[in-house]
Scaffold this motif. Structure first.
Motif, PDB file in Angstrom:
ATOM      1  N   GLY A 298      80.087  56.199 115.138  1.00  0.00           N
ATOM      2  CA  GLY A 298      80.272  57.304 114.195  1.00  0.00           C
ATOM      3  C   GLY A 298      79.848  58.641 114.799  1.00  0.00           C
ATOM      4  N   ASN A 299      80.096  59.703 114.023  1.00  0.00           N
ATOM      5  CA  ASN A 299      79.743  61.062 114.465  1.00  0.00           C
ATOM      6  C   ASN A 299      78.375  61.459 113.936  1.00  0.00           C
ATOM      7  OD1 ASN A 299      82.276  61.286 115.617  1.00  0.00           O
ATOM      8  ND2 ASN A 299      83.161  62.251 113.799  1.00  0.00           N
ATOM      9  N   LYS A 300      77.901  62.592 114.430  1.00  0.00           N
ATOM     10  CA  LYS A 300      76.687  63.181 113.843  1.00  0.00           C
ATOM     11  C   LYS A 300      77.032  63.652 112.446  1.00  0.00           C
ATOM     12  CE  LYS A 300      74.085  64.958 117.708  1.00  0.00           C
ATOM     13  NZ  LYS A 300      74.003  66.034 118.647  1.00  0.00           N
ATOM     14  N   PRO A 301      76.158  63.441 111.459  1.00  0.00           N
ATOM     15  CA  PRO A 301      76.482  63.891 110.093  1.00  0.00           C
ATOM     16  C   PRO A 301      76.671  65.408 110.029  1.00  0.00           C
ATOM     17  CG  PRO A 301      74.547  62.482 110.111  1.00  0.00           C
ATOM     18  CD  PRO A 301      74.852  62.782 111.539  1.00  0.00           C
ATOM     19  N   VAL A 302      77.600  65.822 109.191  1.00  0.00           N
ATOM     20  CA  VAL A 302      77.776  67.258 108.912  1.00  0.00           C
ATOM     21  C   VAL A 302      77.877  67.406 107.394  1.00  0.00           C
ATOM     22  CG1 VAL A 302      78.945  67.852 111.089  1.00  0.00           C
ATOM     23  CG2 VAL A 302      80.307  67.106 109.124  1.00  0.00           C
ATOM     24  N   PRO A 303      77.486  68.576 106.856  1.00  0.00           N
ATOM     25  CA  PRO A 303      77.569  68.742 105.398  1.00  0.00           C
ATOM     26  C   PRO A 303      79.013  68.796 104.911  1.00  0.00           C
ATOM     27  CG  PRO A 303      76.690  70.733 106.472  1.00  0.00           C
ATOM     28  CD  PRO A 303      76.928  69.739 107.552  1.00  0.00           C
ATOM     29  N   ASP A 304      79.198  68.485 103.637  1.00  0.00           N
ATOM     30  CA  ASP A 304      80.522  68.669 103.024  1.00  0.00           C
ATOM     31  C   ASP A 304      80.909  70.134 103.162  1.00  0.00           C
ATOM     32  OD1 ASP A 304      80.402  66.033 102.294  1.00  0.00           O
ATOM     33  OD2 ASP A 304      79.790  66.427 100.217  1.00  0.00           O
ATOM     34  N   SER A 305      82.206  70.394 103.182  1.00  0.00           N
ATOM     35  CA  SER A 305      82.638  71.788 103.383  1.00  0.00           C
ATOM     36  C   SER A 305      83.910  72.045 102.591  1.00  0.00           C
ATOM     37  CB  SER A 305      82.883  72.038 104.874  1.00  0.00           C
ATOM     38  OG  SER A 305      83.788  71.079 105.380  1.00  0.00           O
ATOM     39  N   ASP A 306      84.408  73.292 102.684  1.00  0.00           N
ATOM     40  CA  ASP A 306      85.649  73.641 101.988  1.00  0.00           C
ATOM     41  C   ASP A 306      86.813  72.882 102.604  1.00  0.00           C
ATOM     42  OD1 ASP A 306      84.256  75.356 100.424  1.00  0.00           O
ATOM     43  OD2 ASP A 306      84.780  77.152 101.599  1.00  0.00           O
ATOM     44  N   VAL A 307      87.804  72.653 101.804  1.00  0.00           N
ATOM     45  CA  VAL A 307      89.024  71.990 102.302  1.00  0.00           C
ATOM     46  C   VAL A 307      89.734  72.968 103.247  1.00  0.00           C
ATOM     47  CG1 VAL A 307      91.271  71.097 101.599  1.00  0.00           C
ATOM     48  CG2 VAL A 307      89.251  70.624 100.197  1.00  0.00           C
ATOM     49  N   PRO A 308      90.110  72.515 104.445  1.00  0.00           N
ATOM     50  CA  PRO A 308      90.799  73.418 105.378  1.00  0.00           C
ATOM     51  C   PRO A 308      92.088  73.970 104.770  1.00  0.00           C
ATOM     52  CG  PRO A 308      90.203  71.353 106.464  1.00  0.00           C
ATOM     53  CD  PRO A 308      89.906  71.176 105.011  1.00  0.00           C
TER      54      PRO A 308
ATOM     55  N   PRO B 114      89.003  56.992  96.270  1.00  0.00           N
ATOM     56  CA  PRO B 114      88.194  57.755  95.306  1.00  0.00           C
ATOM     57  C   PRO B 114      88.106  59.242  95.659  1.00  0.00           C
ATOM     58  CG  PRO B 114      87.045  55.774  96.014  1.00  0.00           C
ATOM     59  CD  PRO B 114      88.263  55.872  96.873  1.00  0.00           C
ATOM     60  N   ARG B 115      88.014  60.071  94.614  1.00  0.00           N
ATOM     61  CA  ARG B 115      87.862  61.518  94.839  1.00  0.00           C
ATOM     62  C   ARG B 115      86.445  61.797  95.323  1.00  0.00           C
ATOM     63  NH1 ARG B 115      89.686  63.878  90.261  1.00  0.00           N
ATOM     64  NH2 ARG B 115      91.685  64.385  91.174  1.00  0.00           N
ATOM     65  N   ARG B 116      86.307  62.680  96.304  1.00  0.00           N
ATOM     66  CA  ARG B 116      84.985  63.097  96.789  1.00  0.00           C
ATOM     67  C   ARG B 116      85.140  64.412  97.529  1.00  0.00           C
ATOM     68  NH1 ARG B 116      82.890  63.108 101.039  1.00  0.00           N
ATOM     69  NH2 ARG B 116      80.992  61.950 100.595  1.00  0.00           N
ATOM     70  N   PRO B 117      84.038  65.154  97.700  1.00  0.00           N
ATOM     71  CA  PRO B 117      84.149  66.434  98.401  1.00  0.00           C
ATOM     72  C   PRO B 117      84.638  66.225  99.836  1.00  0.00           C
ATOM     73  CG  PRO B 117      81.973  66.177  97.397  1.00  0.00           C
ATOM     74  CD  PRO B 117      82.661  64.858  97.261  1.00  0.00           C
ATOM     75  N   PHE B 118      85.239  67.277 100.378  1.00  0.00           N
ATOM     76  CA  PHE B 118      85.755  67.187 101.752  1.00  0.00           C
ATOM     77  C   PHE B 118      84.594  67.117 102.740  1.00  0.00           C
ATOM     78  CE2 PHE B 118      86.995  68.989 105.801  1.00  0.00           C
ATOM     79  CZ  PHE B 118      88.152  68.286 106.080  1.00  0.00           C
ATOM     80  N   ASN B 119      84.702  66.218 103.699  1.00  0.00           N
ATOM     81  CA  ASN B 119      83.743  66.154 104.805  1.00  0.00           C
ATOM     82  C   ASN B 119      84.518  65.858 106.083  1.00  0.00           C
ATOM     83  OD1 ASN B 119      81.766  64.827 106.757  1.00  0.00           O
ATOM     84  ND2 ASN B 119      80.403  65.623 105.166  1.00  0.00           N
ATOM     85  N   LYS B 120      84.269  66.674 107.087  1.00  0.00           N
ATOM     86  CA  LYS B 120      85.033  66.592 108.339  1.00  0.00           C
ATOM     87  C   LYS B 120      84.953  65.188 108.975  1.00  0.00           C
ATOM     88  CE  LYS B 120      85.522  69.457 112.469  1.00  0.00           C
ATOM     89  NZ  LYS B 120      85.131  68.486 113.485  1.00  0.00           N
TER      90      LYS B 120
END
Ligand SMILES: NC(=O)c1ccc[n+]([C@@H]2O[C@H](COP(=O)([O-])OP(=O)(O)OC[C@H]3O[C@@H](n4cnc5c(N)ncnc54)[C@H](O)[C@@H]3O)[C@@H](O)[C@H]2O)c1
Length: 427
Positions: free
Chosen positions: A189-199, A212-218
Motif C-alpha cells: 500500500g501507499n503512505k496514508p494521505v488525507p481525504d481531499s477534493d474530487v479532482p 459505498p459512498r465515501r469522501p475522495f482519497n487519492k
C-alpha cells in the motif's frame, strides 16, 4: 460494422460470431470502457490487428479521456467519441465489442449489459470483485452466446503452453503440490494521505458506482484502488488469478477446491493505506494433491530467485515458471536421476498481443477463446475463496451447485456484494 457478403448492416457482428463467414476485410468496431492503464494496453494491441477500429473511448475522468484521445490522434487515427456513461456506448449499434478496463468493482454491470446488448467483451481480470458477480456474468454470457475473453493473457503465452504440456506429459511423476507465490512492493500500500477534493473533470459518483459512498482519497483511486475491498482484492486476486490459472490449466481442474483455509494479516505495514493483508498463506485442498498461495506485500524476492511464480512439485522433479521462463529441477541427483534434464524455456513475451489476436480471430473466424469466461470464472472463484477464508477467519467449502459457501454463514455472506442504489445487482 461493415460485414461483407451482403450481410444486413442492422445486425450486430456478434450475430455472426463463430459462423466463419466473416473475412479479414470485415471491420470490427470496438469501444474502450476504462481507458487509463490496462484497458489502454488492450486497446493498443487490439488496434494492431487488421481492420479493428476504435469508435468510442469511455472513462469517468476527463483527463484520461483527453490524454488517450490525443494519443490516438498522434498515432494518425481518427479522434474517437468521448463518453462518460458506458450505457451510451452499449446503445451504439456500430460497436461490435467492448474492452472493459475499469477497476474490478466495475466489471460486472458493463459486461452483463454488453452481453445483453449483443456485444462481445474483452474484460480484464479478475472477472469480477465477487463470486456472485462472476456467476451472473458467466450465465449472461452463455445465455447470449457472447464471446467473453478474460484478460488472463498468460493463456496465450507460448512458453506457458509448453510448460503446461510438460506438466501434463507426466514426466514430473506424481504431482503432489502446486504452489504459487507473489511478492510485490505495491502490496504494502501507499503512505496514508488525507481525504481531499474530487479532482476536476472526474465524475467521482460514477467512479464509485455500486461501491459505498465515501469522501475522495487519492490512495483509493487510480491504480491503488486494488488494496481496498470495495474495489479489489489485493494481491490475492490481482496476481492470484494469473498464477492460479496456470495450476488449474495444467492440472485440468474443472471444479471448486474441496476446501480452502487462509491465514495472514497486515504484519509489517499497519501504518500504510491498505485494507488487505500484506502477508497471506492459503491452502487449497484438492483431490490427490494440495495447492498453496502465498503473498508478501512490500517484499521483492522469493523462492528460486523469483519474486513471483508457480511450481509443480512431482515425484521425479519440480517445474518452476514465471513470465520469463520455465525450468526443471530433477530429483535423484546425478547418480540416480529420476528424469532427464530439460533446457530452460524462455518466453517470447508475446502473450498479450497473442491474446488480443485470439479475441479478434474468435469474433471473425470462430477460433476458440484462449481465456473464455469459464476460465476467468474459475480462477476468480479460487482467488476470492482465499480472500473470503481470510476475512471470515475460517475454513471454507464452496458448493458449486447451490453457489453457496456451505461451511460458514459468515463466509457465505461475502459471496454477494451489496450494491449502492441506483446501481442494482444484476439478476
Ligand atoms: N491483465 C493484466 O495483466 C492486468 C494488468 C493490470 C491491470 N489489470 C486489470 O485491469 C483493470 C484496470 O486496472 P488498471 O490498473 O488499468 O486501473 P486504473 O485505475 O489505472 O484504470 C481504471 C480506469 O477505469 C476508469 N473508470 C472507473 N470507473 C469507470 C466507469 N464506471 N466507466 C468508465 N471508466 C471508469 C478510471 O477512471 C480509470 O481511468 C483491473 O481489473 C485490473 O485488475 C490487468
Amino acid at each position: 460494422m461493415s460485414a461483407g457478403l451482403g450481410i444486413s448492416a442492422s445486425l450486430p457482428l456478434s450475430a455472426f460470431a463463430g459462423s466463419g463467414i466473416l473475412g479479414a476485410n470485415d471491420k470490427i468496431t470496438v469501444a474502450l470502457i476504462g481507458a487509463r492503464n490496462m484497458g489502454w494496453y488492450n486497446l493498443t494491441d487490439l488496434l494492431k490487428q487488421e481492420n479493428v477500429v476504435c469508435k468510442i473511448l469511455c472513462d469517468v475522468d476527463d483527463k484520461v479521456l483527453n490524454d488517450k484521445a490525443a494519443e490516438l490522434v498522434e498515432q494518425g487515427l481518427k479522434k474517437p467519441i468521448l463518453e462518460k456513461d458506458y450505457r451510451k456506448v452499449l446503445e451504439d449499434k456500430d460497436i461490435d465489442a467492448v474492452i472493459i478496463g475499469t477497476p474490478d468493482h466495475w466489471h460486472c454491470l458493463p459486461a452483463v449489459e454488453a452481453c445483453e446488448a449483443g456485444k462481445h467483451v474483452y474484460v480484464e481480470k479478475p472477472l469480477a470483485n465477487s463470486i456472485a458477480e462472476s456467476n451472473v456474468m458467466l450465465d449472461v454470457a452463455r445465455r447470449n452466446k457472447s464471446l467473453v475473453q478474460v484478460g488472463q493473457q498468460q493463456r496465450s503465452g507460448a512458453h506457458w503452453k509448453s510448460a503446461m504440456e510438460f506438466v501434463k506429459s507426466g514426466k514430473l511423476g506424481t504431482i503432489r503440490q502446486v504452489k504459487y507465490w507473489a511478492n510485490f512492493n505495491y502490496g504494502s500500500g501507499n503512505k496514508p494521505v488525507p481525504d481531499s477534493d474530487v479532482p476536476e473533470g472526474l465524475d467521482y459518483e460514477r467512479w464509485l458506482g455500486p461501491a459505498p459512498r465515501r469522501p475522495f482519497n487519492k490512495n483509493r483511486f487510480h491504480g491503488s484502488w486494488r488494496m481496498f475491498r470495495d474495489y479489489g482484492g489485493g494481491l490475492m486476486t490481482d496476481w492470484g488469478v494469473h498464477l492460479i490459472d496456470m495450476g488449474l490449466w495444467a492440472m485440468d481442474v474443472k471444479s471448486a477446491p474441496l476446501s480452502v483455509r487462509a491465514v495472514g494479516g497486515n504484519y509489517a505495514n499497519s501504518d500504510r493505506a491498505l485494507e488487505m493483508p500484506d502477508t497471506l498463506s492459503v491452502l487449497y485442498e484438492m483431490e490427490g494433491y494440495t495447492m498453496s498461495w502465498e503473498h508478501n506485500g512490500g517484499i521483492q524476492s522469493g523462492p528460486y530467485g523469483q519474486n513471483y511464480g508457480v511450481l509443480f512439485m512431482g515425484t521425479n522433479g519440480t517445474l518452476v515458471a514465471d513470465r520469463d521462463k520455465w525450468r526443471i529441477f530433477p530429483e535423484g541427483g546425478d547418480e540416480n536421476p529420476r528424469m532427464e534434464g530439460v533446457e530452460e524455456h524462455k518466453s517470447n513475451h508475446q502473450s498479450h498481443i497473442n491474446h488480443c489476436e485470439n479475441f479478434v480471430r474468435a469474433i471473425r473466424y470462430g477460433d476458440a477463446l484462449n481465456a473464455d469466461i469459464e476460465i476467468g470464472h474459475r480462477a476468480a472463484l479460487y482467488a476470492h475463496l482465499g480472500n473470503i477464508s481470510y476475512w471470515a477467519d475460517d475454513k471454507v467449502v464452496y458448493d458449486e451447485k447451490s453457489r453457496k459457501i456451505t461451511s460458514s454463514i459468515k463466509a457465505d455472506a461475502m459471496v454477494t456484494p451489496a450494491y449502492r442504489l441506483p446501481w442494482e445487482f444484476p439478476v
